[in-house]
Design a protein around this motif. Structure first.
Motif, PDB file in Angstrom:
ATOM      1  N   VAL A  18       0.846  -1.206   0.000  1.00  0.00           N
ATOM      2  CA  VAL A  18       0.000   0.000   0.000  1.00  0.00           C
ATOM      3  C   VAL A  18       0.878   1.252   0.000  1.00  0.00           C
ATOM      4  O   VAL A  18       0.596   2.220  -0.710  1.00  0.00           O
ATOM      5  N   VAL A  19       1.941   1.220   0.775  1.00  0.00           N
ATOM      6  CA  VAL A  19       2.855   2.381   0.827  1.00  0.00           C
ATOM      7  C   VAL A  19       3.448   2.636  -0.551  1.00  0.00           C
ATOM      8  O   VAL A  19       3.464   3.779  -1.044  1.00  0.00           O
ATOM      9  N   VAL A  20       3.925   1.573  -1.174  1.00  0.00           N
ATOM     10  CA  VAL A  20       4.558   1.714  -2.498  1.00  0.00           C
ATOM     11  C   VAL A  20       3.554   2.268  -3.506  1.00  0.00           C
ATOM     12  O   VAL A  20       3.851   3.196  -4.267  1.00  0.00           O
ATOM     13  N   SER A  21       2.343   1.729  -3.487  1.00  0.00           N
ATOM     14  CA  SER A  21       1.360   2.166  -4.492  1.00  0.00           C
ATOM     15  C   SER A  21       0.903   3.604  -4.235  1.00  0.00           C
ATOM     16  O   SER A  21       0.733   4.384  -5.178  1.00  0.00           O
ATOM     17  N   THR A  22       0.724   3.965  -2.969  1.00  0.00           N
ATOM     18  CA  THR A  22       0.271   5.341  -2.689  1.00  0.00           C
ATOM     19  C   THR A  22       1.373   6.351  -2.986  1.00  0.00           C
ATOM     20  O   THR A  22       1.095   7.451  -3.490  1.00  0.00           O
ATOM     21  N   LEU A  23       2.620   5.967  -2.688  1.00  0.00           N
ATOM     22  CA  LEU A  23       3.730   6.872  -3.017  1.00  0.00           C
ATOM     23  C   LEU A  23       3.858   7.023  -4.534  1.00  0.00           C
ATOM     24  O   LEU A  23       4.096   8.126  -5.049  1.00  0.00           O
ATOM     25  N   SER A  24       3.682   5.926  -5.245  1.00  0.00           N
ATOM     26  CA  SER A  24       3.747   5.987  -6.712  1.00  0.00           C
ATOM     27  C   SER A  24       2.653   6.906  -7.235  1.00  0.00           C
ATOM     28  O   SER A  24       2.877   7.722  -8.147  1.00  0.00           O
ATOM     29  N   ASN A  25       1.469   6.796  -6.661  1.00  0.00           N
ATOM     30  CA  ASN A  25       0.348   7.639  -7.074  1.00  0.00           C
ATOM     31  C   ASN A  25       0.653   9.113  -6.800  1.00  0.00           C
ATOM     32  O   ASN A  25       0.373   9.991  -7.630  1.00  0.00           O
ATOM     33  N   ALA A  26       1.265   9.368  -5.648  1.00  0.00           N
ATOM     34  CA  ALA A  26       1.617  10.753  -5.293  1.00  0.00           C
ATOM     35  C   ALA A  26       2.656  11.297  -6.265  1.00  0.00           C
ATOM     36  O   ALA A  26       2.595  12.465  -6.680  1.00  0.00           O
ATOM     37  N   ILE A  27       3.610  10.456  -6.661  1.00  0.00           N
ATOM     38  CA  ILE A  27       4.644  10.877  -7.618  1.00  0.00           C
ATOM     39  C   ILE A  27       3.988  11.213  -8.965  1.00  0.00           C
ATOM     40  O   ILE A  27       4.328  12.223  -9.613  1.00  0.00           O
ATOM     41  N   VAL A  28       3.027  10.406  -9.358  1.00  0.00           N
ATOM     42  CA  VAL A  28       2.311  10.661 -10.619  1.00  0.00           C
ATOM     43  C   VAL A  28       1.579  12.000 -10.545  1.00  0.00           C
ATOM     44  O   VAL A  28       1.612  12.809 -11.489  1.00  0.00           O
ATOM     45  N   LYS A  29       0.942  12.256  -9.413  1.00  0.00           N
ATOM     46  CA  LYS A  29       0.227  13.537  -9.238  1.00  0.00           C
ATOM     47  C   LYS A  29       1.207  14.701  -9.243  1.00  0.00           C
ATOM     48  O   LYS A  29       0.898  15.795  -9.764  1.00  0.00           O
ATOM     49  N   GLY A  30       2.389  14.471  -8.651  1.00  0.00           N
ATOM     50  CA  GLY A  30       3.411  15.516  -8.645  1.00  0.00           C
ATOM     51  C   GLY A  30       3.874  15.839 -10.060  1.00  0.00           C
ATOM     52  O   GLY A  30       4.014  17.016 -10.443  1.00  0.00           O
TER      53      GLY A  30
END
Lengths: 374, 314
Positions: free
Chosen positions: A189-201
């Motif tokens: 979950v951490v990896v996927s949410t961080l990846s999602n945040a990077i995409v939003k960034g």
């Protein structure tokens, strides 16, 4: 410092402290006074209350020092009970050390979450600056604003990538390597949410790079999406670091001390009361006088009224009789006792507020040679 | 010199002497024997998992009805003050557990807090244990931390903290984070919880009288007093009961007996639920009560017999 002056100082601060809390409780929330409307007497109450708590915290040091003095003296001079004193001092230091280390580790555990919280504030700041500075702009100014924002976004995306690498490489409290099956999900979950945040960034950065620039509102929406993704990551990171924190050696020792030793011993100490109550009831509930008989009979009725056997085998009305006894006999008696003790407490509180009570440490209480006298 | 004795008188004297010895033994039974009986009566029902239907407790019924009448709302939570530690765990833990279970079943959001530092591990573990049990019973349902409950942890300051909570216009400024360091604003269920008016019900479980009084006195404002329900230990029932009579508290767990009756009411409403600890503990305690009553009666039989003996000898 002169003892008399010390006493006056203590009495003064005691009086001021008592007067403040009394007035803060009694006065209305806001009052009009001397032409000043909406005067709030308790405006600084939260800060003063925190100050009181800080003073209370000093008791920790006082308590530890006293324990070491009293029990250390017993151990050094090998007085009776020195074995118990050794156990007490060892237990005290063991808990201090373990819980101190656990506290430090807890703070470290919160670091990744705090990093993400700081990034959230950072993004909110970028967004607010963009909105503010776009009110009056020239083409050159827009470019400068965008360049600054893009650099900032690059920095935060880099921080997010670094966090994600920590998870992948198993660093510190973001380690996912040695987790069992159920805990692995937290890491994923951490990896996927961080990846999602990077995409939003990256999406936010693209928005800044667009020519012509997108509207303020669209930029704001992109910022909000990034903030939301960061908050979700923050929660996932908190959960993962909490799981890893529970697995540390110090935390396991802390669990052992508290849940393995302290809880059962504390429960056992209180449970001894059950046995003493049994023997006390056996010895005291005797036919010695009419009052004793009445008390015994009523006690047995109350006991039978609250256990299954009473209504089942004696009378189904026992719970109602018990309630009646508690409501019409016990309550008036207890109220009378409470009124009396409350008035006595009030009188004692007033005496302490006005420093009319003699302190055991004062020279008036002790003799000239320092011995306590009546 | 030959001393003549009367055989009949000797037999009578021997019988009287034996009776006196029996009476004396009954009147002063060694405390260790009492301890053994109490220990056996407490432990056997627990070992053999015996459960008896509990006695009805009207105070616990009031508690149940109040919680049952609540409806889930985004802008309201229940505040549970678990002000107990290992010493009163035997009575307060079943009370807290059964209250949490009811709230979780009804999806009423709640926040856990404590004035006692020793309660911290219980605040963390209890909801998780209840959720585990509920999810085993209802595999299609899910309860999540942050959405269904929050742990605000240990808060020092007793009456000062309670007053601060009551008077604040923004909970988020007073309670900045939960027990795990997460900002309160980031917890979904706490977003709309700002003041005491968002507290639908205050539940307080403790064995200490000072803490109970502090919540009663200070957790209120001029135009709002949240309904207050209380869980006490058996020793403090007489004191707590007078507040129930004066309606300052509207529901009461009278020791573990109250929790056992509450469990019974929960089982009637949710027949598929598995019995918890309250019922087992109360059954065990019931047998100990009977042992104590038996010893009291035996002691009094000894006292009466002793008086009869003395009267005869006089």
């Amino acid at each position: 410092m002169n003892q008399k002056f010390k006493n006056i100082l203590i009495a003064f601060f005691t009086f001021i402290g008592g007067l403040y809390f009394f007035l803060e409780f009694m006065l209305p929330k806001s009052i009009d006074i001397f032409g000043v409307t909406d005067f709030k007497f308790g405006h600084y109450h939260d800060d003063i209350s925190r100050g009181v708590q800080v003073i209370g915290i000093m008791a920790i040091g006082l308590g530890v020092i006293n324990i070491i003095r009293v029990h250390g003296d017993r151990v050094i001079k090998n007085k009776s009970g020195s074995t118990n004193s050794i156990a007490l001092i060892l237990g005290l230091f063991a808990m201090l050390v373990i819980e101190g280390i656990d506290l430090v580790q807890s703070e470290r555990r919160l670091q990744p979450r705090r990093q993400l919280d700081a990034i959230v504030l950072f993004v909110a700041k970028i967004d607010s600056e963009y909105k503010a500075e776009h009110e009056v702009v020239t083409a050159k100014t827009v470019t400068e604003i965008n360049d600054t924002a893009i650099r900032n976004i690059d920095a935060l995306v880099s921080a997010l990538n670094s966090l994600k690498e920590n998870v992948d490489t198993g660093s510190g409290y973001l380690n996912t390597k040695f987790q069992n099956e159920s805990d692995t999900k937290a890491g994923d979950v951490v990896v996927s949410t961080l990846s999602n945040a990077i995409v939003k960034g990256d999406a936010l950065k693209e928005a800044y790079l667009q020519d012509p620039p997108i509207s303020k509102e669209a930029m704001h929406v992109a910022s909000l999406e990034l903030i939301e993704a960061l908050k979700v990551s923050g929660n996932a990171v908190s959960e993962l670091t909490q799981i890893n924190h529970e697995k540390t050696f110090v935390k396991k020792i802390s669990h052992f001390f508290f849940e393995g030793l302290f809880v059962p011993l504390g429960a056992a100490m209180f449970s001894l009361l059950a046995f003493y109550i049994a023997t006390a009831a056996y010895r005291s509930f005797r036919f010695r006088s009419m009052e004793a008989v009445v008390m015994m009979v009523l006690a047995i009725i109350v006991m039978l009224g609250q256990i299954p056997h009473g209504p089942l085998y004696v009378s189904p009305y026992l719970p109602n009789i018990r309630d009646w006894l508690l409501k019409y006999l016990n309550t008036p008696a207890f109220r009378a006792i409470f009124f009396g003790s409350a008035i006595a407490g009030l009188a004692m509180a007033v005496r302490m507020w006005l420093s009319l009570e003699k302190s055991p440490l004062s020279n008036e209480y002790q003799g000239d040679d320092g011995d306590c006298e009546n | 010199m030959i001393v003549k004795t009367n055989p009949e008188s000797d037999i009578g004297n021997n019988a009287t002497s034996l009776f006196s010895r029996i009476v004396s033994a009954i009147e002063s039974i060694d405390r260790r024997i009492i301890f053994i009986f109490v220990a056996v009566s407490l432990s056997l029902p627990l070992v053999y998992d015996v459960s008896l239907a509990p006695a009805e407790m009207k105070t616990a019924t009031s508690f149940f009805n109040l919680v049952d009448a609540l409806t889930p709302r985004d802008d309201q939570i229940v505040l549970i003050a678990a002000d107990w530690g290992p010493s009163t765990k035997a009575e307060n833990q079943p009370q807290t557990t059964v209250a949490i279970e009811h709230l979780l079943r009804k999806r009423i959001r709640f926040a856990l807090v404590s004035n006692i530092a020793f309660a911290s591990p219980f605040l963390k573990n209890l909801p998780n244990e209840v959720v585990k049990r509920l999810q085993a019973e209802n595999p299609n349902e899910k309860w999540t931390y942050g959405k269904d409950w929050v742990n605000l942890g240990y808060r020092p300051g007793m009456s000062i903290m309670i007053q601060g909570l009551a008077k604040t216009s923004d909970f988020h400024a007073v309670i900045k984070t939960d027990a795990f360091g997460t900002s309160i604003g980031d917890i979904p269920m706490m977003k709309e919880i700002k003041t005491i008016k968002n507290i639908a019900l205050l539940m307080e479980f403790t064995g200490s009288t000072g803490v109970f009084n502090a919540w009663l006195q200070f957790f209120r404002i001029d135009d709002y007093i949240p309904p207050y329900v209380h869980g006490c230990t058996s020793v403090t029932i007489p004191e707590a009961y007078m507040y129930f009579v004066s309606k300052q508290i509207v529901g009461l767990f009278e020791g573990v007996a109250g929790a056992a009756w509450y469990e019974e009411l929960l089982s009637r409403k949710y027949p598929q639920r598995v019995h918890g600890d309250a019922l087992r503990f109360m059954t065990s305690l019931s047998f100990a009560h009977l042992v104590i009553i038996a010893f009291v009666l035996i002691g009094n039989i000894g006292t009466i017999a002793d008086r009869i003996c003395r009267c005869r000898m006089e």
